[in-house]
Design an enzyme around this catalytic site. Structure first.
Site, mmCIF file in Angstrom:
data_model
loop_
_atom_site.group_PDB
_atom_site.id
_atom_site.type_symbol
_atom_site.label_atom_id
_atom_site.label_comp_id
_atom_site.label_asym_id
_atom_site.label_seq_id
_atom_site.Cartn_x
_atom_site.Cartn_y
_atom_site.Cartn_z
ATOM 1 N N LYS A 191 0.834 -1.221 0.000
ATOM 2 C CA LYS A 191 0.000 0.000 0.000
ATOM 3 C C LYS A 191 0.861 1.260 0.000
ATOM 4 C CE LYS A 191 -2.502 -0.579 3.733
ATOM 5 N NZ LYS A 191 -2.022 -1.916 4.160
ATOM 6 N N ARG A 212 -9.839 2.107 8.519
ATOM 7 C CA ARG A 212 -9.391 0.748 8.797
ATOM 8 C C ARG A 212 -10.461 -0.068 9.515
ATOM 9 N NH1 ARG A 212 -3.587 1.222 8.522
ATOM 10 N NH2 ARG A 212 -2.521 -0.738 8.843
ATOM 11 N N ARG A 261 11.090 -6.308 4.916
ATOM 12 C CA ARG A 261 10.855 -4.871 4.737
ATOM 13 C C ARG A 261 11.779 -4.037 5.629
ATOM 14 N NH1 ARG A 261 4.858 -2.649 4.676
ATOM 15 N NH2 ARG A 261 4.649 -3.366 6.818
ATOM 16 N N ARG A 280 10.718 -2.091 11.224
ATOM 17 C CA ARG A 280 9.682 -1.537 12.108
ATOM 18 C C ARG A 280 9.388 -2.509 13.254
ATOM 19 N NH1 ARG A 280 4.777 0.127 8.110
ATOM 20 N NH2 ARG A 280 3.634 -0.819 9.824
ATOM 21 N N ARG A 326 -1.577 -8.323 13.331
ATOM 22 C CA ARG A 326 -2.053 -7.306 12.383
ATOM 23 C C ARG A 326 -2.911 -7.939 11.291
ATOM 24 N NH1 ARG A 326 3.328 -4.826 10.607
ATOM 25 N NH2 ARG A 326 2.096 -3.543 9.211
HETATM 26 P P1 AMP Z 1 0.479 1.058 8.537
HETATM 27 O O1 AMP Z 1 1.696 1.870 8.381
HETATM 28 O O2 AMP Z 1 -0.670 1.543 7.703
HETATM 29 O O3 AMP Z 1 0.741 -0.422 8.370
HETATM 30 O O4 AMP Z 1 -0.011 1.241 10.061
HETATM 31 C C1 AMP Z 1 0.796 0.818 11.140
HETATM 32 C C2 AMP Z 1 -0.015 0.777 12.417
HETATM 33 O O5 AMP Z 1 -0.513 2.096 12.708
HETATM 34 C C3 AMP Z 1 -1.254 -0.110 12.370
HETATM 35 O O6 AMP Z 1 -0.943 -1.467 12.612
HETATM 36 C C4 AMP Z 1 -2.084 0.530 13.486
HETATM 37 O O7 AMP Z 1 -1.600 0.163 14.763
HETATM 38 C C5 AMP Z 1 -1.812 2.021 13.289
HETATM 39 N N1 AMP Z 1 -2.792 2.617 12.359
HETATM 40 C C6 AMP Z 1 -2.551 3.120 11.110
HETATM 41 N N2 AMP Z 1 -3.682 3.580 10.554
HETATM 42 C C7 AMP Z 1 -4.672 3.350 11.451
HETATM 43 C C8 AMP Z 1 -6.085 3.565 11.456
HETATM 44 N N3 AMP Z 1 -6.719 4.098 10.400
HETATM 45 N N4 AMP Z 1 -6.778 3.211 12.569
HETATM 46 C C9 AMP Z 1 -6.158 2.683 13.631
HETATM 47 N N5 AMP Z 1 -4.859 2.407 13.688
HETATM 48 C C10 AMP Z 1 -4.099 2.741 12.612
#
Ligand code: AMP
Length: 216
Positions: free
Chosen positions: A13, A88, A127, A161, A172
């Site tokens: 993404k 989400r 990653r 990360r 996740r």
């Molecule tokens: P990402 O970088 O999109 O994979 O997001 C990493 C982490 O950030 C996720 O696993 C959540 O813990 C948090 N996060 C990101 N976007 C959201 C969202 N829209 N709602 C809740 N938690 C989020």
């Protein structure tokens, strides 16, 4: 254009959002990147978000929605945006609809990136993310940086990360299936979903995405 990007962790993404945002000339709005920027700056929001992120859980809706809304209201997002990682869950999708309704605007498409589960684990394990800017992402095998451990874009240090550790990835994925996947049906009911395969070379996926958005 106003686009929402959905897909499991590791679907690419972030990579595709950066490329598509550039092509479509809209800002790339990633709630994950916004949280990580808050973590680096050690803000209160960052401290709160980190505890949820490290456990593989979603950050509570109230703070997430407020942060996303604030970002979407910045002047550069006036004529369009590409949302990556937001909404989400269905509550966030409803909040976004409400915000769009108040502004009198609509989404153009929801782009769903599909990738088989066994591929996800491989992608996430390799990653590497830039400490200076978490939108700069590499993979030890699939897209290695020129110099190991160093970001090609800005020279920042590359690291894994915390939430890319194997146990957290499983959590996740579970959260994705139970909480995020239902938004695909939510948006299907609005006729907005276009699905593409996220397998293959990065350029090819971007091309596929642009084609699908034109058709969608
Ligand atoms: P990402 O970088 O999109 O994979 O997001 C990493 C982490 O950030 C996720 O696993 C959540 O813990 C948090 N996060 C990101 N976007 C959201 C969202 N829209 N709602 C809740 N938690 C989020």
């Amino acid at each position: 254009m106003r686009i929402v990007l959905v897909g499991p962790p590791g679907a690419g993404k972030g990579t595709q959002a950066t490329r598509l945002a550039e092509k479509l000339r809209v800002p790339h709005v990633s709630t994950g990147d916004l949280f990580r920027a808050n973590i680096s700056r050690q803000t209160e929001l960052g401290k709160l978000a980190k505890s949820y992120m490290d456990a593989g859980n979603l950050v509570p809706d109230e703070v997430t929605i407020a942060m996303a809304k604030d970002r979407m209201e910045q002047p550069d997002a006036e004529s369009g945006f590409l949302l990556d990682g937001f909404p989400r869950n269905v509550a966030q999708a409803e909040a976004l609809d409400e915000l769009l309704r108040t502004e009198g605007i609509e989404l153009d498409a929801v782009l769903d990136l599909e990738v088989p589960e066994e591929e996800i684990v491989k992608r996430i394990a390799g990653r590497r993310t830039c400490r200076k800017d978490s939108a700069h992402v590499f993979h030890v095998t699939y897209s290695p940086p020129e110099k190991e451990g160093v970001c090609d874009v800005c020279g920042g240090e590359l690291y894994q990360r915390d939430d890319d550790a194997e146990g957290t990835v499983r959590k996740r994925l579970e959260v994705y299936h139970t909480q995020t996947e239902p938004i695909i049906d939510y948006y299907k009911a609005q006729g907005l979903v276009v699905t593409i395969s996220s397998l293959g070379p990065v350029d090819e996926i971007t091309r596929r995405a642009l084609e699908a958005l034109k058709r969608g």
